[in-house]
Design a protein around this motif. Structure first.
Motif, mmCIF file in Angstrom:
data_model
loop_
_atom_site.group_PDB
_atom_site.id
_atom_site.type_symbol
_atom_site.label_atom_id
_atom_site.label_comp_id
_atom_site.label_asym_id
_atom_site.label_seq_id
_atom_site.Cartn_x
_atom_site.Cartn_y
_atom_site.Cartn_z
ATOM 1 N N PHE A 31 -13.178 1.783 7.664
ATOM 2 C CA PHE A 31 -13.497 1.778 6.239
ATOM 3 C C PHE A 31 -13.685 0.352 5.722
ATOM 4 C CE2 PHE A 31 -11.719 6.144 6.101
ATOM 5 C CZ PHE A 31 -12.842 6.749 5.575
ATOM 6 N N PHE A 32 -12.879 -0.591 6.196
ATOM 7 C CA PHE A 32 -13.026 -1.964 5.731
ATOM 8 C C PHE A 32 -14.337 -2.572 6.218
ATOM 9 C CE2 PHE A 32 -12.400 -6.576 5.960
ATOM 10 C CZ PHE A 32 -12.210 -6.805 4.601
ATOM 11 N N LEU A 33 -14.669 -2.356 7.499
ATOM 12 C CA LEU A 33 -15.898 -2.945 8.031
ATOM 13 C C LEU A 33 -17.139 -2.336 7.385
ATOM 14 C CD1 LEU A 33 -15.030 -3.380 11.805
ATOM 15 C CD2 LEU A 33 -15.175 -5.136 10.036
ATOM 16 N N SER A 34 -17.135 -1.021 7.169
ATOM 17 C CA SER A 34 -18.297 -0.421 6.504
ATOM 18 C C SER A 34 -18.397 -0.910 5.065
ATOM 19 C CB SER A 34 -18.229 1.105 6.559
ATOM 20 O OG SER A 34 -17.112 1.593 5.863
ATOM 21 N N ALA A 35 -17.262 -1.027 4.375
ATOM 22 C CA ALA A 35 -17.272 -1.545 3.005
ATOM 23 C C ALA A 35 -17.722 -3.000 2.982
ATOM 24 C CB ALA A 35 -15.890 -1.406 2.381
ATOM 25 N N PHE A 112 -14.735 -10.469 0.076
ATOM 26 C CA PHE A 112 -13.639 -9.788 0.775
ATOM 27 C C PHE A 112 -12.794 -8.949 -0.175
ATOM 28 C CE2 PHE A 112 -14.485 -12.768 4.242
ATOM 29 C CZ PHE A 112 -14.384 -11.907 5.326
ATOM 30 N N ILE A 113 -12.558 -9.440 -1.377
ATOM 31 C CA ILE A 113 -11.766 -8.670 -2.346
ATOM 32 C C ILE A 113 -12.517 -7.404 -2.745
ATOM 33 C CG2 ILE A 113 -10.834 -8.674 -4.693
ATOM 34 C CD1 ILE A 113 -10.194 -11.669 -4.258
ATOM 35 N N ALA A 114 -13.807 -7.529 -3.035
ATOM 36 C CA ALA A 114 -14.604 -6.354 -3.394
ATOM 37 C C ALA A 114 -14.651 -5.362 -2.228
ATOM 38 C CB ALA A 114 -16.015 -6.776 -3.802
ATOM 39 N N ALA A 115 -14.754 -5.878 -1.006
ATOM 40 C CA ALA A 115 -14.762 -5.003 0.168
ATOM 41 C C ALA A 115 -13.415 -4.305 0.342
ATOM 42 C CB ALA A 115 -15.118 -5.798 1.424
ATOM 43 N N GLY A 120 -10.378 0.605 -0.010
ATOM 44 C CA GLY A 120 -9.293 1.385 -0.593
ATOM 45 C C GLY A 120 -9.806 2.645 -1.256
ATOM 46 N N TYR A 121 -10.921 2.519 -1.953
ATOM 47 C CA TYR A 121 -11.542 3.702 -2.561
ATOM 48 C C TYR A 121 -11.968 4.694 -1.481
ATOM 49 C CZ TYR A 121 -15.063 6.648 -4.702
ATOM 50 O OH TYR A 121 -15.804 7.733 -5.095
ATOM 51 N N ASN A 122 -12.619 4.200 -0.422
ATOM 52 C CA ASN A 122 -13.049 5.085 0.665
ATOM 53 C C ASN A 122 -11.865 5.797 1.303
ATOM 54 O OD1 ASN A 122 -15.661 4.320 0.216
ATOM 55 N ND2 ASN A 122 -15.813 2.986 2.000
ATOM 56 N N LEU A 123 -10.777 5.070 1.534
ATOM 57 C CA LEU A 123 -9.585 5.691 2.118
ATOM 58 C C LEU A 123 -8.977 6.717 1.168
ATOM 59 C CD1 LEU A 123 -7.829 2.730 3.931
ATOM 60 C CD2 LEU A 123 -8.611 4.852 4.963
ATOM 61 N N LEU A 125 -10.595 8.590 -0.827
ATOM 62 C CA LEU A 125 -11.433 9.778 -0.707
ATOM 63 C C LEU A 125 -11.012 10.631 0.486
ATOM 64 C CD1 LEU A 125 -15.062 8.520 -1.397
ATOM 65 C CD2 LEU A 125 -13.706 10.058 -2.792
ATOM 66 N N LEU A 126 -10.589 9.968 1.534
ATOM 67 C CA LEU A 126 -10.159 10.686 2.729
ATOM 68 C C LEU A 126 -8.887 11.484 2.466
ATOM 69 C CD1 LEU A 126 -10.604 11.116 5.803
ATOM 70 C CD2 LEU A 126 -9.108 9.159 6.162
ATOM 71 N N PHE A 127 -7.960 10.887 1.745
ATOM 72 C CA PHE A 127 -6.666 11.535 1.538
ATOM 73 C C PHE A 127 -6.607 12.384 0.272
ATOM 74 C CE2 PHE A 127 -5.566 7.835 4.225
ATOM 75 C CZ PHE A 127 -5.067 8.548 5.306
ATOM 76 N N PHE A 128 -7.392 12.048 -0.752
ATOM 77 C CA PHE A 128 -7.345 12.769 -2.032
ATOM 78 C C PHE A 128 -8.757 13.089 -2.538
ATOM 79 C CE2 PHE A 128 -3.772 9.740 -1.944
ATOM 80 C CZ PHE A 128 -2.715 10.642 -1.875
#
Length: 133
Positions: A31-35, A112-115, A120-123, A125-128
């Motif tokens: 998720f971090f690398l794609s972001a 890096f902060i925006a990524a 965090g948003y992508n993750l 989505l995975l959990f909630f």
């Protein structure tokens, strides 16, 4: 020839805690690398557009909205232009507010902060997923 190793040998499955930790690390890294790449493609050009249109903030805001809409469209259908486009606008504002429009190391830090916010948003989505879709 292969010193007793069979191509059909099933590898051992690690114990559950180790596997879970490895899965979490792999997902977070993915998720971090794609972001990171998405932020590079959609936020960093804003630095150059801002440099060109520094004296005309209205033009820059139009570019900001256009980039956010394209970000949304790249995630799916016209519905995503609104949903993901809004999140793209938020990620752009995070990028801007953390110094992304200043040239130099602050741009890299803001990227890096925006990524990280994006990941965090992508993750989340995975959990909630029920809270975001």
């Amino acid at each position: 020839m292969f010193s007793g190793i069979s191509f059909f040998q099933i590898p051992e499955i690690p114990d559950l805690p180790t596997f879970t930790i490895a899965l979490i690390i792999a997902l977070a890294l993915h998720f971090f690398l794609s972001a990171l790449w998405e932020e590079l493609f959609f936020r960093v050009p804003l630095v150059f557009l801002f440099t060109i249109h520094r004296n005309n903030p209205k033009v820059f805001i139009v570019f900001l909205v256009i980039f956010s809409a394209i970000f949304g469209l790249c995630h799916g259908s016209a519905y995503h232009i609104i949903l993901q486009g809004f999140h793209g606008l938020i990620f752009s504002l995070v990028f801007i507010k953390t110094g992304g429009l200043n040239l130099g190391l602050s741009t890299l830090r803001a990227w890096f902060i925006a990524a990280a916010v994006h990941a965090g948003y992508n993750l989340s989505l995975l959990f909630f997923p029920q809270f975001f879709l």
